[in-house]
Write a protein that holds these residues in place. Structure first.
Motif, PDB file in Angstrom:
ATOM      1  N   ALA A   1      -3.173   3.790  -0.728  1.00 33.71           N
ATOM      2  CA  ALA A   1      -2.757   3.643   0.672  1.00 33.71           C
ATOM      3  C   ALA A   1      -3.912   3.292   1.599  1.00 33.71           C
ATOM      4  O   ALA A   1      -3.713   2.604   2.612  1.00 33.71           O
ATOM      5  CB  ALA A   1      -2.083   4.932   1.148  1.00 33.71           C
ATOM      6  N   ASP A   2      -5.111   3.755   1.268  1.00 39.86           N
ATOM      7  CA  ASP A   2      -6.246   3.547   2.171  1.00 39.86           C
ATOM      8  C   ASP A   2      -7.154   2.391   1.759  1.00 39.86           C
ATOM      9  O   ASP A   2      -8.215   2.196   2.370  1.00 39.86           O
ATOM     10  CB  ASP A   2      -7.079   4.837   2.264  1.00 39.86           C
ATOM     11  CG  ASP A   2      -6.296   5.982   2.876  1.00 39.86           C
ATOM     12  OD1 ASP A   2      -5.433   5.700   3.740  1.00 39.86           O
ATOM     13  OD2 ASP A   2      -6.523   7.142   2.489  1.00 39.86           O
ATOM     14  N   LEU A   3      -6.765   1.641   0.736  1.00 36.33           N
ATOM     15  CA  LEU A   3      -7.627   0.540   0.297  1.00 36.33           C
ATOM     16  C   LEU A   3      -7.635  -0.573   1.340  1.00 36.33           C
ATOM     17  O   LEU A   3      -6.579  -0.991   1.834  1.00 36.33           O
ATOM     18  CB  LEU A   3      -7.132  -0.032  -1.026  1.00 36.33           C
ATOM     19  CG  LEU A   3      -7.220   0.879  -2.261  1.00 36.33           C
ATOM     20  CD1 LEU A   3      -6.805   0.098  -3.497  1.00 36.33           C
ATOM     21  CD2 LEU A   3      -8.619   1.437  -2.433  1.00 36.33           C
ATOM     22  N   PRO A   4      -8.803  -1.093   1.669  1.00 35.15           N
ATOM     23  CA  PRO A   4      -8.865  -2.234   2.602  1.00 35.15           C
ATOM     24  C   PRO A   4      -8.160  -3.453   2.014  1.00 35.15           C
ATOM     25  O   PRO A   4      -7.844  -3.499   0.826  1.00 35.15           O
ATOM     26  CB  PRO A   4     -10.368  -2.480   2.768  1.00 35.15           C
ATOM     27  CG  PRO A   4     -11.043  -1.258   2.249  1.00 35.15           C
ATOM     28  CD  PRO A   4     -10.135  -0.667   1.219  1.00 35.15           C
TER      29      PRO A   4
ATOM     30  N   ARG B   1       0.841  -1.193   0.000  1.00 29.21           N
ATOM     31  CA  ARG B   1       0.000   0.000   0.000  1.00 29.21           C
ATOM     32  C   ARG B   1       0.880   1.248   0.000  1.00 29.21           C
ATOM     33  O   ARG B   1       0.553   2.277   0.602  1.00 29.21           O
ATOM     34  CB  ARG B   1      -0.925   0.008   1.231  1.00 29.21           C
ATOM     35  CG  ARG B   1      -2.003  -1.061   1.220  1.00 29.21           C
ATOM     36  CD  ARG B   1      -3.031  -0.825   0.138  1.00 29.21           C
ATOM     37  NE  ARG B   1      -4.140  -1.760   0.215  1.00 29.21           N
ATOM     38  CZ  ARG B   1      -4.153  -2.944  -0.386  1.00 29.21           C
ATOM     39  NH1 ARG B   1      -3.115  -3.322  -1.111  1.00 29.21           N
ATOM     40  NH2 ARG B   1      -5.193  -3.743  -0.278  1.00 29.21           N
TER      41      ARG B   1
ATOM     42  N   ASP C   1      -2.233   6.620  -3.855  1.00 29.54           N
ATOM     43  CA  ASP C   1      -3.598   6.441  -4.336  1.00 29.54           C
ATOM     44  C   ASP C   1      -4.227   5.140  -3.865  1.00 29.54           C
ATOM     45  O   ASP C   1      -5.441   4.956  -3.984  1.00 29.54           O
ATOM     46  CB  ASP C   1      -3.647   6.516  -5.865  1.00 29.54           C
ATOM     47  CG  ASP C   1      -2.801   5.439  -6.527  1.00 29.54           C
ATOM     48  OD1 ASP C   1      -1.660   5.240  -6.073  1.00 29.54           O
ATOM     49  OD2 ASP C   1      -3.261   4.803  -7.489  1.00 29.54           O
TER      50      ASP C   1
ATOM     51  N   PRO D   1      -9.270  -2.869   7.454  1.00 30.69           N
ATOM     52  CA  PRO D   1      -8.828  -1.567   6.946  1.00 30.69           C
ATOM     53  C   PRO D   1      -7.313  -1.497   6.803  1.00 30.69           C
ATOM     54  O   PRO D   1      -6.565  -2.157   7.534  1.00 30.69           O
ATOM     55  CB  PRO D   1      -9.340  -0.585   8.000  1.00 30.69           C
ATOM     56  CG  PRO D   1      -9.487  -1.394   9.247  1.00 30.69           C
ATOM     57  CD  PRO D   1      -9.868  -2.776   8.799  1.00 30.69           C
ATOM     58  N   ALA D   2      -6.864  -0.672   5.866  1.00 27.81           N
ATOM     59  CA  ALA D   2      -5.430  -0.510   5.649  1.00 27.81           C
ATOM     60  C   ALA D   2      -4.731   0.039   6.884  1.00 27.81           C
ATOM     61  O   ALA D   2      -3.538  -0.209   7.086  1.00 27.81           O
ATOM     62  CB  ALA D   2      -5.192   0.410   4.451  1.00 27.81           C
ATOM     63  N   SER D   3      -5.454   0.760   7.714  1.00 26.40           N
ATOM     64  CA  SER D   3      -4.848   1.304   8.930  1.00 26.40           C
ATOM     65  C   SER D   3      -4.377   0.212   9.878  1.00 26.40           C
ATOM     66  O   SER D   3      -3.536   0.452  10.748  1.00 26.40           O
ATOM     67  CB  SER D   3      -5.843   2.221   9.647  1.00 26.40           C
ATOM     68  OG  SER D   3      -7.036   1.509   9.965  1.00 26.40           O
ATOM     69  N   ASP D   4      -4.911  -1.014   9.700  1.00 27.75           N
ATOM     70  CA  ASP D   4      -4.491  -2.129  10.560  1.00 27.75           C
ATOM     71  C   ASP D   4      -3.208  -2.793  10.070  1.00 27.75           C
ATOM     72  O   ASP D   4      -2.646  -3.657  10.761  1.00 27.75           O
ATOM     73  CB  ASP D   4      -5.593  -3.205  10.619  1.00 27.75           C
ATOM     74  CG  ASP D   4      -6.780  -2.774  11.453  1.00 27.75           C
ATOM     75  OD1 ASP D   4      -6.717  -1.694  12.067  1.00 27.75           O
ATOM     76  OD2 ASP D   4      -7.772  -3.526  11.489  1.00 27.75           O
TER      77      ASP D   4
END
Length: 932
Positions: A555-558, A549, A553, A624-627
């Motif tokens: 970076a936030d994709l699950p 990621r 563009d 989520p990508a944040s994980d």
């Protein structure tokens, strides 16, 4: 369920569009409609390098009818293009509307040849391309081989279709892929239009291009110039909704609820089961078996899955309209609609609350974001509600039982077909109750960790996959079945040598069981100071999220979580007793949830048995990508925590089974013998595997029998080389030399090698070795290689100093070459030319070779020749610690120990070395280093 969309087909050098052509049995010919804006053909200069010169797709939605116009031009600029595009094919369904062909032209320079005006017409065929997939869609195919087409022509043809879908009444919908680069298209447009008083909504997905929306003459127009920009590449691990192709979608439906209400009447079940009919009796039979509603639902679903074969009948509106349950029962076939309606009727007769639902099997997560169209769906299943729990029942699948009915297929959303309508329903993930696969692996290494391991595997498979194995069990072709079972076991063990494989299917439980017994290569790392085992076959070992990621563009994709899956694995590892102790490393208790996946592992080492029980189970569709940072850290921690074993002292090697210990080889030998007996008459793999086992364990007579049999089937250079080594170790130097001559006849590159030189020396023909090097000097790729072998031959021929001088000459050119340094050291050692200068060369060889065991062994011999036996012994201990299978080092260590008066230790080393490589004795005796 069968739906239609525009598809793109790429030929050898061009791309073509397959427009949906729905018509009656007769093709019409005529001019374009007044609503069509006919494009000019781009000039040859504008279309240079673009095989697809023009692609026009214009669609009019009006009064419940969707009219689609296509105008296509291909450059026939090569033989391949002429072959691929010189025949036009149009396919359509005869129950949907009209097909009108407007033009078929060949543009040749400034000349336009009207193919239709010359009387050419399409030939209409019925061609069911999907029949092998049990799809009967009623399609007709019109073909025309273009008369007079030449290389250099541009073929242009256009047509219009009208579609009036039976089930939509006055509603209309349109879904199409938008052509994107790098399609080699010079120019094109997609134009969608409708009367301003029609309630049409439209939207694009992933279309990176200007969209022109205008109103003129009472119509609304949406225009897109194609090809549009190539969409950004989206990782395959992103959910499907982010990976859709560029699309345009238009609809008059105001909501999914309207679709639900409009389609629901076609799936009403009242009166579809005739009382007293055979179908009614079947339903009653299911009801009599149990009063448990869940069991009844499972039995009904199993009946529809197993007793009704899949066949899509798209004739007369059948792509949307289902055949009746009675007809499905009579034909014993139907598509997802027919099967779902039959199952729905059965469930309701059994008193179970149920309804048919539409789903999208591939991109269901995109449904909430898409405009509502019936085309959004490609499949139908049944939702049954029992005790407040929704069950998703697929009549076209297989393997469903009450035990695994809780599973939720990965469709993400469903649209119930309900009177009055309803919206999409989320199909929430829930953990499976029954493993998809339960694998029991027993590895027997009680004979020793350096030997091939005996395995026993049992794989219990449930669900739809088990249904596939049921079909496999009925196959009469033994070879096909064997290949399939081998592949199945290989997914667990990797390469293996099965002596027995069986498949059983239990229809009551729906469980397929694969069992196998055979051999696998020992997975232990025995080259380490202490033998180590990263325990293989653990399902958790393959777990991980290799997710990128990095681009802003994306970076936030699950991240999609594989599944739904549930795997259970039980590993039992039998270790050798009485030789060494084994230490368990890693975390014996693992129970974590990482990236929406539960992973558990319990490990216990109770000598001599290691036992591991593990489970991997998906708990979410995505995360989520944040994980990701936490998931990556947790995944790495898991990998580093998986159980592994380490021997606390040296383990027995393959060549160490002498005397009574050789009895421990018998179980492995028996399996190899069975593998040889079962092998095809022209197959040498089993023979060569047993040969390798016998060779490695010191059974050279047995190895000779195997390699003789292998050569009788395959007289390859490799096989002759292998036999040469056996003859050498058996002391039959004439036979060994004959094998090397045979190798050279097959592959001249093998004419000169160190073993052939040694054999000539052992036979007292060292001068022939020098002559051989002279005669075939042209085979050497560089002077260094020639010097190394020539010096070796000269040494045996009594010219050792001349040989050493050759090596020193090469070293003057490449003074830091590790191979040359080691050759000089070794040459001086074996031919007893060692000086203090030699020892410096030997040490440089060790340093340049990064302390390789070979270089250390050479220095040990040089030290021994200089009378420094203790130092030589230290070097040999190091060399053998690094490479326990370096038998010449063990032999030399025995010689050194004998010089130090350590007779018992010397005898053990020499006997062990000569059991593994008896040829050493004769060779080392030539150098004045005999075994006694």
């Amino acid at each position: 369920m069968r739906y239609f969309h525009v598809a793109y087909a790429t030929g050898l050098i061009a791309a073509a569009i397959a427009m949906p052509a729905h018509a009656g049995e007769t093709i019409l010919y005529g001019d374009e409609g007044a609503w069509i804006d006919v494009a000019d053909l781009p000039s040859a200069e504008d279309g240079r390098g673009m095989p697809l010169r023009l692609m026009e797709s214009q669609t009019r939605m009006e009064d419940g009818v969707v009219s689609s116009y296509g105008d296509i031009a291909f450059a026939l600029d090569s033989t391949e293009a002429l072959d691929a595009m010189g025949t036009i094919s149009l396919e359509w369904l005869p129950d949907k509307g009209d097909l009108t062909v407007h033009r078929v032209e060949l543009v040749r320079g400034d000349k336009v040849i009207d193919v239709l005006a010359d009387g050419a017409r399409f030939e209409v065929l019925r061609r069911e391309e999907g029949l092998e997939k049990r799809i009967l869609n009623g399609a007709l195919t019109a073909t025309m081989s273009i008369p007079g087409a030449q290389i250099g022509d541009v073929l242009r043809y256009s047509f219009t279709t009208t579609t009036d879908e039976q089930v939509l009444d006055d509603e209309m919908e349109y879904v199409n892929v938008v052509m994107a680069k790098p399609v080699p298209l010079a120019e094109g447009r997609m134009i969608l239009s409708w009367p301003v008083d029609e309630s049409v909504r439209w939207a694009t997905t992933r279309v990176d291009a200007p969209v022109d929306e205008t109103t003129r003459d009472g119509y609304r127009y949406v225009t897109i110039a194609v090809p549009v920009a190539e969409p950004a590449e989206i990782p395959a691990d992103a959910p499907p909704r982010f990976r859709l192709p560029p699309q345009i979608r238009a609809t008059t439906f105001d909501s999914y609820a309207q679709i639900s209400a409009d389609i629901a009447p076609f799936f009403a079940t009242e009166g579809t089961i005739e009382p007293g009919s055979a179908l009614a009796e079947k339903i009653a039979e299911i009801g009599a078996q149990t009063t448990d509603q869940k069991e009844r639902a499972a039995l009904a679903t199993q009946f529809v899955q197993d007793e009704v074969s899949y066949l899509l009948n798209g004739l007369n509106g059948g792509n949307y309209i289902p055949q009746s349950p009675a007809e499905t029962w009579e034909l014993r076939s139907g598509d997802c609609k027919a099967k779902s309606l039959l199952l729905l009727a059965m469930l309701r007769e059994l008193g179970i609350s149920a309804e048919a639902v539409l789903v999208q099997s591939q991109t269901g997560d995109a449904l909430p974001e898409q405009l509502p169209t019936l085309t959004n769906f490609d499949h139908m299943i049944v939702r049954a509600d029992i005790d407040g729990v929704p069950y998703w029942l697929d009549g076209t699948n297989g393997g469903l039982r009450a035990t695994n009915m809780i599973e939720v297929p990965r469709f993400r959303y469903a649209l119930p077909l309900r009177e009055g309508g309803t919206d999409l329903q989320e199909m929430e993930m829930r953990p499976q109750a029954v493993p998809d696969q339960t694998v029991s692996v027993k590895i027997d290494q009680s004979a020793g960790v350096g030997l091939p391991a005996i395995y026993d595997v049992r794989i219990a498979i449930t669900g739809a996959t088990a249904r596939q194995f049921q079909a496999l069990s009925l196959i009469d072709d033994p070879a096909q079945k064997k290949d399939a079972l081998y592949g199945t076991v290989s997914t667990i063990l990797g390469d293996h040598q099965p002596v027995d494989m069986e498949l059983a299917f239990d229809s009551d439980s729906g469980i397929a069981t694969v069992t196998a017994h055979g051999l696998v290569t020992s997975p232990w790392d025995t080259n380490a100071t202490r033998a180590e085992l990263d325990v293989p076959y653990q399902v958790a070992d393959s777990f991980g999220f290799d997710v990128d990621r990095a681009r802003p563009d994306i970076a936030d994709l699950p991240v999609s979580v594989p599944g739904p899956i549930y795997f259970r694995r039980e590993i039992e590892w039998l270790l050798p007793e009485g030789e060494t102790l084994f230490r368990l490393l890693g975390n014996p208790q693992i129970d974590e949830v990482i990236g929406g996946t539960r992973l558990s592992s319990q490990t216990e080492l109770t000598a001599p048995v290691l036992q591991i029980t593990e489970e991997v189970q998906s708990l979410a569709w995505e995360f989520p990508a944040s994980d990701l940072p936490d998931v990556r850290r947790a995944s790495l921690r898991l990998k580093r925590s998986l159980p592994r074993l380490r021997a606390t002292s040296p383990v027995r090697r393959a060549w160490e089974y002498r005397g009574d210990a050789s009895a421990r080889l018998e179980p492995i030998e028996r399996i190899y013998t069975q593998l040889v007996a079962d092998a095809d008459s022209d197959d040498t793999s089993a023979l060569l595997n047993r040969f390798d086992f016998r060779f490695q364990t010191g059974d050279f007579e047995g190895a000779l029998a195997d390699i003789d049999a292998a050569i009788a089937r395959d007289a390859s250079a490799d096989n002759y080389l292998s036999r040469g080594e056996v003859h050498y170790n058996l002391g039959d130097f004439d036979a060994a030399l004959a094998d090397h001559v045979a190798v050279a006849d097959i592959d001249p590159d093998y004419t000169i090698n160190s073993r052939r030189i040694e054999l000539l020396a052992l036979l007292g023909r060292a001068d022939e070795a020098v002559a051989l090097v002279d005669e075939f000097a042209y085979l050497f790729e560089d002077p260094k290689s020639e010097a190394q072998l020539r010096s070796y031959a000269l040494g045996f021929a009594g010219q050792a100093q001349e040989g050493l001088d050759l090596l020193r000459d090469e070293l003057s050119i490449e003074p830091e070459d590790a191979g040359l340094l080691n050759s000089a050291c070794w040459h001086a050692g074996i031919f007893d030319l060692v000086t203090e200068e030699t020892l410096e060369t030997c040490t440089r060889a060790v340093e340049e070779a990064q302390n390789s065991s070979g270089a250390i062994d050479s220095r040990a011999l040089a030290l021994y020749r200089m009378g420094r036996a203790e130092e030589a012994l230290r070097d040999l201990d190091v060399a053998l610690a690094r490479s326990p299978g370096q038998h010449s080092s063990r032999y030399l260590r025995g010689v050194v120990k004998r010089s130090l008066g350590r007779e018992a230790e010397a005898r053990e080393d020499i006997e062990s070395a000569l059991h593994a490589a008896p040829g050493i004795a004769s060779l080392y005796s030539l150098w004045g280093l005999p075994p006694k």
